[in-house]
Scaffold this motif. Structure first.
Motif, PDB file in Angstrom:
ATOM      1  N   ASN A  90       0.827  -1.213   0.000  1.00  0.00           N
ATOM      2  CA  ASN A  90       0.000   0.000   0.000  1.00  0.00           C
ATOM      3  C   ASN A  90       0.860   1.261   0.000  1.00  0.00           C
ATOM      4  N   SER A  91       1.892   1.267   0.813  1.00  0.00           N
ATOM      5  CA  SER A  91       2.773   2.440   0.863  1.00  0.00           C
ATOM      6  C   SER A  91       3.445   2.682  -0.480  1.00  0.00           C
ATOM      7  N   ALA A  92       3.897   1.610  -1.130  1.00  0.00           N
ATOM      8  CA  ALA A  92       4.551   1.757  -2.433  1.00  0.00           C
ATOM      9  C   ALA A  92       3.578   2.315  -3.473  1.00  0.00           C
ATOM     10  N   ILE A  93       2.344   1.825  -3.480  1.00  0.00           N
ATOM     11  CA  ILE A  93       1.350   2.304  -4.450  1.00  0.00           C
ATOM     12  C   ILE A  93       0.985   3.756  -4.180  1.00  0.00           C
ATOM     13  N   ILE A  94       0.702   4.081  -2.927  1.00  0.00           N
ATOM     14  CA  ILE A  94       0.292   5.444  -2.579  1.00  0.00           C
ATOM     15  C   ILE A  94       1.404   6.438  -2.859  1.00  0.00           C
ATOM     16  N   ALA A  95       2.644   6.098  -2.460  1.00  0.00           N
ATOM     17  CA  ALA A  95       3.770   7.012  -2.672  1.00  0.00           C
ATOM     18  C   ALA A  95       4.051   7.206  -4.155  1.00  0.00           C
ATOM     19  N   PHE A 229       2.484   9.244   8.500  1.00  0.00           N
ATOM     20  CA  PHE A 229       1.852   8.444   9.557  1.00  0.00           C
ATOM     21  C   PHE A 229       0.498   9.019   9.965  1.00  0.00           C
ATOM     22  N   LEU A 230       0.411  10.338   9.966  1.00  0.00           N
ATOM     23  CA  LEU A 230      -0.780  11.010  10.490  1.00  0.00           C
ATOM     24  C   LEU A 230      -2.023  10.672   9.678  1.00  0.00           C
ATOM     25  N   PHE A 231      -1.956  10.839   8.359  1.00  0.00           N
ATOM     26  CA  PHE A 231      -3.125  10.571   7.523  1.00  0.00           C
ATOM     27  C   PHE A 231      -3.455   9.084   7.500  1.00  0.00           C
ATOM     28  N   GLY A 232      -2.429   8.251   7.435  1.00  0.00           N
ATOM     29  CA  GLY A 232      -2.672   6.818   7.406  1.00  0.00           C
ATOM     30  C   GLY A 232      -3.324   6.306   8.675  1.00  0.00           C
ATOM     31  N   LEU A 233      -2.978   6.893   9.804  1.00  0.00           N
ATOM     32  CA  LEU A 233      -3.536   6.455  11.075  1.00  0.00           C
ATOM     33  C   LEU A 233      -5.019   6.798  11.197  1.00  0.00           C
ATOM     34  N   ASN A 234      -5.412   7.940  10.670  1.00  0.00           N
ATOM     35  CA  ASN A 234      -6.771   8.434  10.892  1.00  0.00           C
ATOM     36  C   ASN A 234      -7.724   8.187   9.730  1.00  0.00           C
ATOM     37  N   ARG A 240      -6.330  -3.004   4.004  1.00  0.00           N
ATOM     38  CA  ARG A 240      -6.859  -2.740   2.667  1.00  0.00           C
ATOM     39  C   ARG A 240      -6.182  -1.518   2.050  1.00  0.00           C
ATOM     40  N   ALA A 241      -5.938  -0.462   2.826  1.00  0.00           N
ATOM     41  CA  ALA A 241      -5.275   0.741   2.321  1.00  0.00           C
ATOM     42  C   ALA A 241      -4.287   1.320   3.318  1.00  0.00           C
ATOM     43  N   GLN A 242      -4.097   0.662   4.430  1.00  0.00           N
ATOM     44  CA  GLN A 242      -3.245   1.195   5.498  1.00  0.00           C
ATOM     45  C   GLN A 242      -1.779   1.193   5.087  1.00  0.00           C
ATOM     46  N   PRO A 243      -1.051   2.311   5.253  1.00  0.00           N
ATOM     47  CA  PRO A 243       0.373   2.336   4.914  1.00  0.00           C
ATOM     48  C   PRO A 243       1.189   1.569   5.941  1.00  0.00           C
ATOM     49  N   VAL A 244       2.400   1.234   5.572  1.00  0.00           N
ATOM     50  CA  VAL A 244       3.236   0.395   6.427  1.00  0.00           C
ATOM     51  C   VAL A 244       3.672   1.122   7.689  1.00  0.00           C
ATOM     52  N   THR A 245       3.762   2.447   7.648  1.00  0.00           N
ATOM     53  CA  THR A 245       4.143   3.194   8.849  1.00  0.00           C
ATOM     54  C   THR A 245       3.128   3.014   9.964  1.00  0.00           C
ATOM     55  N   VAL A 246       1.867   2.806   9.594  1.00  0.00           N
ATOM     56  CA  VAL A 246       0.826   2.531  10.578  1.00  0.00           C
ATOM     57  C   VAL A 246       0.723   1.035  10.830  1.00  0.00           C
TER      58      VAL A 246
END
Length: 295
Positions: A90-95, A229-234, A240-246
């Motif tokens: 997810n992080s790779a796709i979003i970034a 981290f902030l947007f991914g957490l909230n 399903r869409a959560q980034p790896v930092t979260v």
């Protein structure tokens, strides 16, 4: 009065003091570099040795600076978890998507600010830059309400790409405007005389000539989104869409903090950025240096 006497009268102190001064400056510079390296690599080193310690050594008091064990079980547990690899994807796709969109819109906006004359251009540029000063945590509440109500985007890639664009676009626009502004307009005029449209001039002439700056802006945008981290957490709730930092925070439980697994996951997440920077370091340095000289 001889020539040697004149030289000795006007320059003896500088000649005698220069070697000692240079030597002292070299030692100060060396100490400063060592301090910066320790401060920069110290946390990374501590994270790495934490990731290879076994359970007994992890809880030892005082902690060991040089590990007595080399245990890869933490890495095995990270890769065998059900959520780590999906969140990494997810992080790779979003970034990647955010970086591409930021470059497309940033290049168009920066070119307009650098080449076109219109009313309020300086105000637009100042407004774009001031967006980075806005506290992004203030966006979380409205975005959460918007994405869970009128627009159902909660827990999707789009819910993270939109605010990440707000994070990366101002940097991209401001960074590229300086590059486009300093290019000679004769190049564009020659291309226009040959029949090229303004968009063709931009993509076929301007962008290739400013490739170092474009590349540096792309790397900085990718890193900023990857570390979000902030947007991914909230704005997400599961893999399903959560980034790896979260996602790596899910190794913890209610009563246990999995230091070893958290450290192993942090090292794995950092490796792609390190590889990317090492491969592209020349372009990054050339882009930042050119921007500093031109701007």
């Amino acid at each position: 009065m001889s020539t040697q006497t004149i030289i000795n009268r006007h320059a003896p102190e500088r000649v005698r003091r220069t070697p000692a001064g240079e030597q002292g400056f070299s030692w100060v510079r060396l100490l400063a570099v060592m301090l910066v390296v320790i401060l920069a690599l110290g946390p990374l080193y501590w994270t790495f040795i934490t990731s290879i310690k076994n359970g007994t050594e992890l809880t030892a008091s005082p902690p060991t600076l040089f590990p007595h064990s080399f245990d890869l079980s933490n890495y095995v547990q990270v890769f065998s978890s059900s959520f780590f690899l999906p969140t990494l994807r997810n992080s790779a796709i979003i970034a990647s998507i955010t970086t591409i969109l930021a470059l497309i819109f940033g290049i168009l906006c920066a070119y307009a600010l650098a080449r076109l004359d219109f009313l309020g251009k300086s105000t637009v540029l100042s407004t774009v830059l001031s967006v980075n000063m806005f506290p992004f945590i203030a966006m979380i509440g409205p975005l959460f309400v918007l994405f869970t109500g009128p627009i159902y985007l909660y827990n999707t890639y789009v819910a993270l790409i939109i605010p990440d664009l707000v994070l990366t676009l101002p940097l991209t626009v401001w960074f590229l405007t300086a590059f486009f502004r300093d290019l000679p307009s004769d190049l564009e005029e020659s291309a226009r005389v040959d029949g090229a449209t303004r968009l063709q001039v931009l993509w076929l002439v301007i962008v290739p000539l400013t490739a170092p700056g474009v590349f540096a802006a792309a790397i900085l945008s990718f890193i900023a989104v990857w570390n979000d981290f902030l947007f991914g957490l909230n704005l997400t709730s599961n893999e399903r869409a959560q980034p790896v930092t979260v996602g790596i925070t899910r190794f913890n439980s209610e009563h246990v903090v999995a230091y070893g697994q958290l450290a192993a996951a942090a090292i794995i997440v950092t490796i792609p950025l390190v590889i990317l920077v090492l491969i592209c370091q020349r372009r990054i340095v050339s882009g930042l240096t050119a921007g500093a000289v031109k701007g």
